[in-house]
Write a protein that holds these residues in place. Structure first.
Motif, short mmCIF file in Angstrom:
data_model
loop_
_atom_site.label_atom_id
_atom_site.label_comp_id
_atom_site.label_asym_id
_atom_site.label_seq_id
_atom_site.Cartn_x
_atom_site.Cartn_y
_atom_site.Cartn_z
N LEU A 54 -3.50 3.39 0.59
CA LEU A 54 -4.17 2.90 0.04
C LEU A 54 -3.55 1.36 -0.88
CD1 LEU A 54 -4.59 7.01 -0.44
CD2 LEU A 54 -6.66 5.83 -0.69
N TYR A 55 -4.36 0.82 -1.86
CA TYR A 55 -3.57 -0.13 -2.45
C TYR A 55 -4.31 1.10 -3.88
CZ TYR A 55 -5.59 -2.65 1.64
OH TYR A 55 -5.64 -3.30 2.50
N THR A 56 -3.11 0.96 -4.39
CA THR A 56 -3.03 1.88 -5.78
C THR A 56 -2.68 0.98 -7.11
OG1 THR A 56 -1.17 2.08 -4.98
CG2 THR A 56 -2.55 4.14 -4.10
N SER A 57 -2.39 1.66 -7.79
CA SER A 57 -2.42 1.08 -9.03
C SER A 57 -0.37 0.67 -8.36
CB SER A 57 -2.32 2.08 -10.63
OG SER A 57 -1.59 2.88 -10.67
N ASN A 58 0.09 1.60 -8.37
CA ASN A 58 1.54 1.24 -7.93
C ASN A 58 1.87 -0.01 -7.16
OD1 ASN A 58 2.63 3.45 -9.37
ND2 ASN A 58 2.74 4.97 -7.37
N THR A 59 0.94 -0.61 -6.74
CA THR A 59 0.84 -1.46 -5.38
C THR A 59 -0.14 -2.85 -5.75
OG1 THR A 59 -1.04 -1.21 -3.84
CG2 THR A 59 1.80 0.45 -3.37
N SER B 242 0.60 -1.06 0.12
CA SER B 242 0.55 0.04 -0.06
C SER B 242 0.86 1.40 -0.06
CB SER B 242 -0.89 -0.41 1.17
OG SER B 242 -0.52 -0.02 2.59
N GLU B 243 0.08 2.78 -0.28
CA GLU B 243 0.99 3.95 -0.18
C GLU B 243 0.54 4.91 0.82
OE1 GLU B 243 2.33 5.65 -4.06
OE2 GLU B 243 1.11 3.65 -4.87
N GLN B 244 1.09 5.26 1.71
CA GLN B 244 0.14 6.28 2.63
C GLN B 244 1.37 7.47 2.64
OE1 GLN B 244 0.56 4.91 6.89
NE2 GLN B 244 -1.63 5.71 7.19
N ILE B 245 0.30 8.56 2.79
CA ILE B 245 1.08 9.43 3.28
C ILE B 245 0.69 10.57 4.57
CG2 ILE B 245 1.38 11.86 1.91
CD1 ILE B 245 1.06 11.05 -0.87
N ARG C 36 -10.22 -1.15 12.75
CA ARG C 36 -9.43 -1.83 11.52
C ARG C 36 -10.95 -1.19 10.65
NH1 ARG C 36 -6.60 -6.08 7.88
NH2 ARG C 36 -6.51 -4.60 6.52
N MET C 37 -10.65 -1.01 9.04
CA MET C 37 -11.27 -1.14 8.47
C MET C 37 -10.97 -0.97 7.18
SD MET C 37 -12.05 1.67 6.06
CE MET C 37 -13.76 1.97 5.96
N GLU C 38 -11.52 -1.61 6.00
CA GLU C 38 -11.15 -1.41 4.65
C GLU C 38 -12.24 -1.61 3.62
OE1 GLU C 38 -7.92 -4.95 3.42
OE2 GLU C 38 -9.68 -6.01 3.19
N LEU C 39 -11.57 -1.01 2.42
CA LEU C 39 -12.25 -1.14 1.50
C LEU C 39 -11.45 -1.76 -0.06
CD1 LEU C 39 -14.63 0.76 -0.17
CD2 LEU C 39 -13.85 2.17 -0.55
N ASN C 40 -12.41 -2.33 -0.62
CA ASN C 40 -12.00 -3.21 -1.53
C ASN C 40 -12.92 -2.84 -2.83
OD1 ASN C 40 -10.60 -5.37 0.81
ND2 ASN C 40 -9.07 -3.80 -1.34
N ILE C 41 -12.76 -2.49 -4.15
CA ILE C 41 -13.30 -2.41 -5.08
C ILE C 41 -12.94 -4.08 -6.06
CG2 ILE C 41 -13.87 -1.74 -7.65
CD1 ILE C 41 -14.18 -0.19 -5.06
N LEU C 42 -14.04 -4.85 -6.07
CA LEU C 42 -13.61 -6.06 -6.11
C LEU C 42 -13.94 -6.22 -8.15
CD1 LEU C 42 -15.20 -7.76 -3.46
CD2 LEU C 42 -13.37 -7.51 -4.03
N GLU C 43 -15.15 -5.80 -8.33
CA GLU C 43 -14.96 -5.83 -9.98
C GLU C 43 -14.72 -4.53 -11.13
OE1 GLU C 43 -18.78 -7.50 -10.58
OE2 GLU C 43 -17.80 -9.70 -9.75
N PHE D 186 -8.49 0.56 0.22
CA PHE D 186 -8.08 1.29 1.04
C PHE D 186 -8.33 0.56 2.73
CE2 PHE D 186 -11.49 4.19 0.67
CZ PHE D 186 -11.90 4.26 2.08
N THR D 187 -7.45 0.67 3.97
CA THR D 187 -7.32 0.40 4.77
C THR D 187 -6.86 1.31 5.33
OG1 THR D 187 -7.32 -1.74 6.14
CG2 THR D 187 -5.25 -0.84 5.13
#
Length: 191
Positions: free
Chosen positions: A53-58, A26-29, A170-177, A98-99
């Motif tokens: 964030l779970y980004t296009s880089n990760t 993930s990426e975090q600032i 803790r919480m997490e959001l994912n886009i699956l489709e 993200f998480t």
């Protein structure tokens, strides 16, 4: 000869494990002045601060963009938007999203109950939101919502989460489709 083959095999396995362990998930600032940043208003380099964030880089095997949408928001001046063309439906760091364990605002510790609330919109994607208590090497995240329902107008969501003693939220959001997904005005209140 067998010993040399075993050494080579062990070296290959060890190198594979080392390289896999070095992958950034993930990426975090971090901006300690931004607090929770649940409206995604404070950003740097095009990403909201204080979110993992779970980004296009990760995220492997995905084609998507994360942006701050200044035209489509519920609160403040922008929302967080995911435009996903391709992704895996595994979740976690394998899918866009993200998480957060909220270290920047002080963990939401248990034994306590918390109300998580946010506004979402969805155009074609399938998404999953999970939350629960975690501790080192332990966790109990429950799926709050998993849906591919079209949501044209902002929809309010709220959930109560129990966090056991000596654990934290803790919480997490994912886009699956593939599709477009927006989230805004994320809040946490102890109840």
């Amino acid at each position: 000869m067998k010993t040399k083959s075993k050494i080579q095999l062990n070296c290959i396995i060890g190198l594979t494990i080392l390289l896999t362990a070095c992958n950034q998930m993930s990426e975090q600032i971090i901006d300690n002045n931004a607090g929770l940043n649940g409206g995604f208003e404070t950003s740097k380099n095009g990403l909201p601060v204080n979110w993992l964030l779970y980004t296009s880089n990760t995220v492997p095997k995905a084609d998507f963009e994360i942006s701050l949408d200044k035209e489509n928001f519920k609160e403040g001046k922008q929302s967080l938007r995911f435009d996903v063309n391709e992704c895996e439906d595994i979740g976690g760091w394998h899918s866009p999203g993200f998480t957060n364990e909220f270290f920047e605002v002080g963990k939401y510790n248990g034994h306590a109950r918390y109300k998580l609330s946010f506004w979402i919109k969805n155009d074609g994607s399938k998404y999953r939101i999970k939350a629960g208590g975690v501790a080192p090497m332990e966790g109990n995240l429950k799926i709050l919502i998993e849906s591919d329902q079209q949501i044209e107008d902002w929809r309010y969501q709220d959930y109560e989460i129990s966090v056991p003693k000596d654990w934290h939220l803790r919480m997490e959001l994912n886009i699956l489709e593939p599709g477009t997904f927006w989230i805004d005005d994320f809040q946490i209140v102890e109840i």
